[in-house]
Design a protein around this motif. Structure first.
Motif, mmCIF file in Angstrom:
data_model
loop_
_atom_site.group_PDB
_atom_site.id
_atom_site.type_symbol
_atom_site.label_atom_id
_atom_site.label_comp_id
_atom_site.label_asym_id
_atom_site.label_seq_id
_atom_site.Cartn_x
_atom_site.Cartn_y
_atom_site.Cartn_z
ATOM 1 N N ASP A 82 69.156 37.276 47.925
ATOM 2 C CA ASP A 82 69.850 37.760 48.761
ATOM 3 C C ASP A 82 70.978 37.030 48.478
ATOM 4 N N THR A 83 71.701 37.095 49.586
ATOM 5 C CA THR A 83 73.143 36.181 49.835
ATOM 6 C C THR A 83 73.022 34.686 50.037
ATOM 7 N N ASN A 84 71.934 35.057 50.694
ATOM 8 C CA ASN A 84 71.247 33.685 51.041
ATOM 9 C C ASN A 84 71.520 32.431 49.320
ATOM 10 N N SER A 85 70.744 33.295 48.374
ATOM 11 C CA SER A 85 70.774 32.336 47.542
ATOM 12 C C SER A 85 72.216 31.730 47.100
ATOM 13 N N GLY A 86 73.265 31.932 47.595
ATOM 14 C CA GLY A 86 74.434 31.315 47.520
ATOM 15 C C GLY A 86 75.303 32.453 45.957
ATOM 16 N N ILE A 87 74.499 33.676 45.723
ATOM 17 C CA ILE A 87 75.618 34.322 44.233
ATOM 18 C C ILE A 87 75.473 35.266 45.124
ATOM 19 N N SER A 88 77.201 34.899 44.578
ATOM 20 C CA SER A 88 78.049 36.091 44.421
ATOM 21 C C SER A 88 77.833 37.724 44.149
ATOM 22 N N ALA A 89 78.275 38.473 44.392
ATOM 23 C CA ALA A 89 78.265 40.142 44.002
ATOM 24 C C ALA A 89 79.203 40.076 42.478
ATOM 25 N N ARG A 90 79.898 39.239 42.049
ATOM 26 C CA ARG A 90 80.297 39.172 41.200
ATOM 27 C C ARG A 90 79.155 38.440 40.275
ATOM 28 N N GLN A 91 78.943 37.598 40.496
ATOM 29 C CA GLN A 91 77.928 36.749 39.752
ATOM 30 C C GLN A 91 76.739 37.448 39.477
ATOM 31 N N ALA A 92 76.363 38.357 40.729
ATOM 32 C CA ALA A 92 75.120 39.232 40.254
ATOM 33 C C ALA A 92 75.359 39.974 39.606
ATOM 34 N N GLU A 93 76.290 41.105 39.510
ATOM 35 C CA GLU A 93 76.154 41.451 38.289
ATOM 36 C C GLU A 93 77.082 41.202 36.811
ATOM 37 N N TYR A 139 78.133 41.708 61.087
ATOM 38 C CA TYR A 139 78.175 41.754 59.761
ATOM 39 C C TYR A 139 77.504 41.742 58.821
ATOM 40 N N LEU A 140 78.240 41.528 57.184
ATOM 41 C CA LEU A 140 76.978 41.284 55.996
ATOM 42 C C LEU A 140 77.896 40.667 55.382
ATOM 43 N N GLU A 141 77.143 39.174 55.023
ATOM 44 C CA GLU A 141 77.919 38.218 53.919
ATOM 45 C C GLU A 141 78.484 38.963 53.448
ATOM 46 N N GLY A 142 79.640 37.921 51.886
ATOM 47 C CA GLY A 142 79.747 39.306 51.403
ATOM 48 C C GLY A 142 80.884 40.212 50.989
ATOM 49 N N GLN A 143 80.325 41.178 51.639
ATOM 50 C CA GLN A 143 81.481 42.663 52.704
ATOM 51 C C GLN A 143 82.408 42.256 53.047
ATOM 52 N N ASP A 144 82.075 42.336 54.451
ATOM 53 C CA ASP A 144 82.855 41.915 56.052
ATOM 54 C C ASP A 144 83.268 41.184 56.660
ATOM 55 N N CYS A 145 83.774 39.852 55.776
ATOM 56 C CA CYS A 145 83.802 38.219 56.882
ATOM 57 C C CYS A 145 84.332 37.587 55.764
ATOM 58 N N THR A 146 85.258 37.065 55.656
ATOM 59 C CA THR A 146 85.338 36.286 54.585
ATOM 60 C C THR A 146 85.388 35.330 55.523
ATOM 61 N N ALA A 147 85.010 33.969 53.905
ATOM 62 C CA ALA A 147 84.369 32.726 55.147
ATOM 63 C C ALA A 147 86.011 32.040 55.879
ATOM 64 N N GLU A 148 86.936 32.109 55.624
ATOM 65 C CA GLU A 148 88.009 31.952 56.369
ATOM 66 C C GLU A 148 87.843 32.432 57.689
ATOM 67 N N ASP A 149 87.622 34.091 58.106
ATOM 68 C CA ASP A 149 87.557 34.629 59.078
ATOM 69 C C ASP A 149 86.633 34.074 59.892
ATOM 70 N N PHE A 150 85.436 34.117 59.043
ATOM 71 C CA PHE A 150 84.309 32.891 59.853
ATOM 72 C C PHE A 150 84.287 32.138 60.286
ATOM 73 N N PHE A 151 84.881 31.082 59.794
ATOM 74 C CA PHE A 151 85.247 29.539 60.010
ATOM 75 C C PHE A 151 86.196 29.296 61.756
ATOM 76 N N GLN A 152 86.963 30.423 61.527
ATOM 77 C CA GLN A 152 88.258 30.810 62.565
ATOM 78 C C GLN A 152 87.526 31.052 64.178
ATOM 79 N N LYS A 153 86.167 32.122 63.788
ATOM 80 C CA LYS A 153 85.804 32.660 64.782
ATOM 81 C C LYS A 153 84.923 31.992 65.307
ATOM 82 N N MET A 154 84.169 31.299 64.444
ATOM 83 C CA MET A 154 82.937 29.352 65.457
ATOM 84 C C MET A 154 84.367 28.446 65.607
#
Length: 176
Positions: A8-19, A37-52
């Protein structure tokens, strides 16, 4: 024997790396003000931290059983087995869920749960917070562990839900 590897994305592996590695990746869900939200799909880190920063209510969840089994079914149509690496049971219920689901597959799905990983990850998170407070750089961490290869990475968003912005994972590995 043809084996599919799932994490899963908790591994720190991106979709590109996984592929690139031929690994199948399950996005971890998290909630921001009640919206999923699904990590790596519909929320960027920038958006996430702004919301936080704005004080959004943030929490995490685990992939749905139907999402996990749908992937396994698809993979078992073309593979002999699935080796599944969820977030360890020491940190999430997703491992226990995967283990329970795997019982229905007659040994064709093996769920890997290594408690040492959770201890290492928690120590990394705690050490990263200390290192961040102290302002250490990768070079300083390397100097502190000269016989180890040191890597510093940004943590997955589903972990940052609990650690906050700026947390880094610090991993040390020794070659044997």
């Amino acid at each position: 024997m043809k084996t599919a590897i799932v994490t899963d994305t908790n591994s720190g592996i991106s979709a590109r790396q996984a592929e690139e590695m031929g690994i199948y990746l399950i996005p971890m869900p998290f909630f921001v003000d009640g919206e999923t939200y699904l990590e790596g799909q519909d929320c960027t880190a920038e958006d996430f931290f702004q919301k936080m920063k704005r004080g959004a209510e943030i929490s995490t969840s685990q992939p749905s059983p139907s999402e996990i089994t749908a992937l396994w079914e698809r993979l078992l149509a073309s593979h002999d087995a699935v080796l599944h690496f969820p977030m360890t049971s020491g940190l999430s219920g997703s491992c226990q869920t995967a283990k329970a689901l795997a019982r229905e597959y007659g040994g064709r799905v093996l769920v890997v749960d290594d408690h040492r990983i959770s201890v290492t990850l928690m120590q990394s998170i705690q050490n990263a917070r200390i290192l961040l407070r102290q302002g250490k750089t990768a070079e300083e961490v390397q100097a502190a562990f000269p016989s180890h290869q040191v890597g510093i990475i940004s943590l997955p968003l589903s972990i940052c839900c609990h650690t906050g912005e700026g947390a880094l994972g610090v991993a040390c590995a020794r070659e044997y």
